[in-house]
Design a protein around this motif. Structure first.
Motif, PDB file in Angstrom:
ATOM      1  N   GLY A 227       0.819  -1.207   0.000  1.00 23.66           N
ATOM      2  CA  GLY A 227       0.000   0.000   0.000  1.00 23.66           C
ATOM      3  C   GLY A 227       0.856   1.261   0.000  1.00 23.66           C
ATOM      4  O   GLY A 227       0.560   2.237  -0.697  1.00 23.66           O
ATOM      5  N   ASP A 228       1.962   1.229   0.787  1.00 22.64           N
ATOM      6  CA  ASP A 228       2.865   2.381   0.815  1.00 22.64           C
ATOM      7  C   ASP A 228       3.564   2.553  -0.535  1.00 22.64           C
ATOM      8  O   ASP A 228       3.743   3.666  -1.039  1.00 22.64           O
ATOM      9  CB  ASP A 228       3.916   2.195   1.914  1.00 22.64           C
ATOM     10  CG  ASP A 228       3.266   2.104   3.290  1.00 22.64           C
ATOM     11  OD1 ASP A 228       2.177   2.691   3.464  1.00 22.64           O
ATOM     12  OD2 ASP A 228       3.829   1.430   4.171  1.00 22.64           O
ATOM     13  N   LEU A 229       3.957   1.399  -1.075  1.00 19.67           N
ATOM     14  CA  LEU A 229       4.622   1.415  -2.384  1.00 19.67           C
ATOM     15  C   LEU A 229       3.677   1.992  -3.441  1.00 19.67           C
ATOM     16  O   LEU A 229       4.065   2.801  -4.291  1.00 19.67           O
ATOM     17  CB  LEU A 229       5.001  -0.022  -2.736  1.00 19.67           C
ATOM     18  CG  LEU A 229       6.036  -0.246  -3.819  1.00 19.67           C
ATOM     19  CD1 LEU A 229       7.320   0.484  -3.495  1.00 19.67           C
ATOM     20  CD2 LEU A 229       6.294  -1.739  -3.973  1.00 19.67           C
ATOM     21  N   TRP A 230       2.453   1.581  -3.334  1.00 20.68           N
ATOM     22  CA  TRP A 230       1.423   2.039  -4.276  1.00 20.68           C
ATOM     23  C   TRP A 230       1.273   3.560  -4.191  1.00 20.68           C
ATOM     24  O   TRP A 230       1.188   4.255  -5.220  1.00 20.68           O
ATOM     25  CB  TRP A 230       0.104   1.343  -3.932  1.00 20.68           C
ATOM     26  CG  TRP A 230      -1.028   1.610  -4.845  1.00 20.68           C
ATOM     27  CD1 TRP A 230      -1.964   2.588  -4.739  1.00 20.68           C
ATOM     28  CD2 TRP A 230      -1.389   0.846  -6.011  1.00 20.68           C
ATOM     29  NE1 TRP A 230      -2.873   2.497  -5.753  1.00 20.68           N
ATOM     30  CE2 TRP A 230      -2.552   1.440  -6.547  1.00 20.68           C
ATOM     31  CE3 TRP A 230      -0.844  -0.266  -6.646  1.00 20.68           C
ATOM     32  CZ2 TRP A 230      -3.172   0.951  -7.690  1.00 20.68           C
ATOM     33  CZ3 TRP A 230      -1.458  -0.748  -7.782  1.00 20.68           C
ATOM     34  CH2 TRP A 230      -2.604  -0.157  -8.288  1.00 20.68           C
ATOM     35  N   ASP A 231       1.257   4.073  -2.966  1.00 17.82           N
ATOM     36  CA  ASP A 231       1.117   5.523  -2.793  1.00 17.82           C
ATOM     37  C   ASP A 231       2.325   6.259  -3.375  1.00 17.82           C
ATOM     38  O   ASP A 231       2.187   7.355  -3.931  1.00 17.82           O
ATOM     39  CB  ASP A 231       0.945   5.869  -1.312  1.00 17.82           C
ATOM     40  CG  ASP A 231      -0.428   5.443  -0.803  1.00 17.82           C
ATOM     41  OD1 ASP A 231      -1.336   5.258  -1.640  1.00 17.82           O
ATOM     42  OD2 ASP A 231      -0.583   5.278   0.421  1.00 17.82           O
ATOM     43  N   ALA A 232       3.502   5.648  -3.228  1.00 17.20           N
ATOM     44  CA  ALA A 232       4.707   6.265  -3.814  1.00 17.20           C
ATOM     45  C   ALA A 232       4.603   6.270  -5.335  1.00 17.20           C
ATOM     46  O   ALA A 232       5.032   7.229  -5.995  1.00 17.20           O
ATOM     47  CB  ALA A 232       5.953   5.510  -3.371  1.00 17.20           C
ATOM     48  N   LEU A 233       4.021   5.224  -5.888  1.00 21.44           N
ATOM     49  CA  LEU A 233       3.823   5.183  -7.344  1.00 21.44           C
ATOM     50  C   LEU A 233       2.822   6.255  -7.772  1.00 21.44           C
ATOM     51  O   LEU A 233       2.975   6.880  -8.827  1.00 21.44           O
ATOM     52  CB  LEU A 233       3.340   3.794  -7.776  1.00 21.44           C
ATOM     53  CG  LEU A 233       4.397   2.694  -7.726  1.00 21.44           C
ATOM     54  CD1 LEU A 233       3.746   1.316  -7.803  1.00 21.44           C
ATOM     55  CD2 LEU A 233       5.402   2.862  -8.855  1.00 21.44           C
ATOM     56  N   ARG A 234       1.833   6.472  -6.943  1.00 21.27           N
ATOM     57  CA  ARG A 234       0.857   7.535  -7.266  1.00 21.27           C
ATOM     58  C   ARG A 234       1.537   8.895  -7.269  1.00 21.27           C
ATOM     59  O   ARG A 234       1.135   9.790  -7.998  1.00 21.27           O
ATOM     60  CB  ARG A 234      -0.285   7.520  -6.239  1.00 21.27           C
ATOM     61  CG  ARG A 234      -1.179   6.297  -6.355  1.00 21.27           C
ATOM     62  CD  ARG A 234      -2.121   6.207  -5.170  1.00 21.27           C
ATOM     63  NE  ARG A 234      -3.090   7.290  -5.150  1.00 21.27           N
ATOM     64  CZ  ARG A 234      -3.856   7.563  -4.095  1.00 21.27           C
ATOM     65  NH1 ARG A 234      -3.740   6.847  -2.980  1.00 21.27           N
ATOM     66  NH2 ARG A 234      -4.723   8.539  -4.145  1.00 21.27           N
ATOM     67  N   ARG A 235       2.589   9.032  -6.461  1.00 19.55           N
ATOM     68  CA  ARG A 235       3.330  10.295  -6.452  1.00 19.55           C
ATOM     69  C   ARG A 235       4.390  10.318  -7.542  1.00 19.55           C
ATOM     70  O   ARG A 235       5.189  11.252  -7.621  1.00 19.55           O
ATOM     71  CB  ARG A 235       3.996  10.491  -5.074  1.00 19.55           C
ATOM     72  CG  ARG A 235       3.033  10.667  -3.920  1.00 19.55           C
ATOM     73  CD  ARG A 235       3.756  11.118  -2.653  1.00 19.55           C
ATOM     74  NE  ARG A 235       4.729  10.154  -2.186  1.00 19.55           N
ATOM     75  CZ  ARG A 235       4.442   9.136  -1.350  1.00 19.55           C
ATOM     76  NH1 ARG A 235       3.222   8.979  -0.895  1.00 19.55           N
ATOM     77  NH2 ARG A 235       5.387   8.303  -0.975  1.00 19.55           N
ATOM     78  N   GLN A 236       4.412   9.257  -8.360  1.00 23.74           N
ATOM     79  CA  GLN A 236       5.352   9.164  -9.490  1.00 23.74           C
ATOM     80  C   GLN A 236       6.808   9.162  -9.026  1.00 23.74           C
ATOM     81  O   GLN A 236       7.651   9.867  -9.588  1.00 23.74           O
ATOM     82  CB  GLN A 236       5.106  10.293 -10.486  1.00 23.74           C
ATOM     83  CG  GLN A 236       3.774  10.174 -11.218  1.00 23.74           C
ATOM     84  CD  GLN A 236       3.866   9.246 -12.418  1.00 23.74           C
ATOM     85  OE1 GLN A 236       4.299   9.632 -13.474  1.00 23.74           O
ATOM     86  NE2 GLN A 236       3.475   7.988 -12.228  1.00 23.74           N
TER      87      GLN A 236
END
Lengths: 267, 195
Positions: free
Chosen positions: B15-24
């Protein structure tokens, strides 16, 4: 053989995986990296745009700029009107006749071994799509037939009025959602500048649009629906609006919600 | 008084990784790759029966994954793991490029001379043996309808849960169970035919 047991797979080579991982990160970082001099350049461009705009407005008859190069009008993409070229599907008979004619022309022009055996045999044609679009800049013509079909060995053809159009594939490693080949020429009397774009696209792209911007004005966006992940779109601009042969062609691909997925300017 | 240190630094949840991906954040893509490249690769090898195609598919899947985040914000991760989402992308990539692969094969076949020479290195030989085995298994599995075959691949071969397989296939969990049940009924006969 037990089909419910995963067949063993050789693991990814760690060195290769590391290389790919680093390459991926490098590629995406490169895409989003903003150079330190960007603000300076942006400011300079802003000033240039203001100056150019002032010069453009002050010119009473849009003569070439003092540098001798005419200015191409800047028209925001959202303000150009659109015109759909789609005229609906062609009949099966029309599509079959045109496909056979297209393949015959391609066979006559093909180099030895250019196509795998049987791929130019009309008996192997599988029609994929066939649509009529409005003919723009073609005197005496009201519509053009754009079709795609496949023959033996999965060779795919995109034909316009029974003539194969060159195209590129999209897939592994593609950086654009739409790829294709464009051309332009002066046609008719009075002459108009006519631009064409034959393309393939990713499945997410549902329509492709094209417009021409000249020194005195811009054409509407010509809009075509994507069929079988390919298509052909044209636009025209009166020569008077593209003085000195100066023009740019804008191309963009949109998804079903109207979101722009791809845009490019050529010319 | 005793103290202990964790053996490994704590890893970010998906989930944290996913959020980092959302921040590009590019490094998040690297982390996603290190977590799931092997699983995506194994899935692609078993799906295509080819290591070469699988290598390409892995790269394409992760590039496409990154582009998903660039186009629009997908919102928070809906599941415990990003693997089903990645396998769904890989599955689409494999489908979309199947035609391109076939055309490339035809192109290579048309060349007057081979573009590459056989490599007898041990690792290559192991891959060739593995490809042969996988292709034999896939041949046996090919008697199943495509949707049942894909379900078997995901649940038995990629070892996804029913729920995760449903995410990849875009169907209800009950549909996955039904497909597995039908496939199981047919598998004994398949095993007999290809023994």
């Amino acid at each position: 053989m037990n089909l419910t047991t995963p067949p063993p797979v050789e693991p990814l080579d760690p060195d290769y995986a590391t290389d790919v991982q680093h390459d991926l990160v490098r590629r995406v970082r490169k895409k989003r990296r903003v150079p330190a001099w960007t603000p300076v350049l942006a400011a300079a461009c802003g000033i240039a745009v203001i100056v150019a705009g002032g010069v453009f407005i002050s010119r009473s008859n849009n003569e070439p700029s003092p540098a001798g190069r005419p200015t191409i009008v800047q028209v925001p993409a959202g303000t150009s009107p659109t015109q759909s070229l789609d005229l609906g599907p062609a009949s099966g008979n029309e599509a079959s006749v045109a496909a056979v004619a297209c393949l015959a022309k391609e066979a006559a022009a093909a180099k030895p071994n250019q196509y795998p055996g049987g791929s130019l045999d009309p008996a192997t044609i599988q029609l994929k799509s066939a649509r009529w679009i409005k003919a723009l800049g073609l005197p005496g013509r009201e519509r053009q037939l754009v079709q795609s079909f496949m023959t033996a060995n999965y060779v795919w053809f995109l034909c316009v009025d029974g003539k194969a159009e060159p195209y590129q594939g999209v897939g592994d490693g593609a950086t654009d959602d739409v790829v294709g080949s464009w051309s332009w020429s002066n046609v008719g009397s009075p002459s108009v500048l006519r631009a064409t774009f034959a393309f393939r696209s990713l499945a997410i792209v549902t329509r492709v649009e094209l417009r021409i911007r000249g020194t005195e004005g811009a054409s509407p966006w010509s809009v075509v629906s994507v069929a079988d992940r390919g298509g052909y779109v044209t636009a025209v601009l009166p020569d008077a609006q593209a003085r000195h042969g100066s023009a740019k062609v804008d191309i963009r691909g949109l998804d079903k919600t109207g979101k722009v997925l791809f845009e490019k300017t050529v010319g | 008084m005793t103290s202990s240190r964790p053996e490994k630094p704590p890893t970010a949840r998906d989930g944290d990784l996913w959020d980092a991906l959302r921040r590009q954040e590019p490094e998040a893509l690297g982390e996603l790759f290190s977590r799931y490249a092997a699983a995506v690769h194994a899935y692609a090898v078993r799906h295509t029966g080819s290591y070469a195609y699988a290598d390409d598919a892995v790269q394409a899947a992760f590039v496409t994954a990154w582009r998903h985040f660039g186009r629009s914000d997908p919102g928070p991760l809906k599941y415990d793991t990003a693997l089903p989402w990645l396998l769904a992308i890989a599955r689409n990539e494999l489908r979309n490029t199947a035609r391109a692969r076939r055309r490339l094969t035809q192109f290579l076949l048309r060349q007057p001379a081979p573009l590459s020479h056989p490599d007898h290195a041990e690792s290559v030989a192991a891959r060739v043996d593995s490809e042969k085995h996988i292709q034999a298994v896939r041949a046996a599995l090919s008697a199943l309808p495509a949707h049942e075959r894909e379900t078997v691949e995901l649940v038995y071969w990629a070892e996804l849960s029913i729920a995760d397989a449903a995410v990849v296939l875009g169907v209800a969990e009950g549909t996955v169970k039904a497909r597995l049940s039908r496939a199981r009924r047919r598998l004994p006969a398949l095993l007999e035919e290809h023994r």
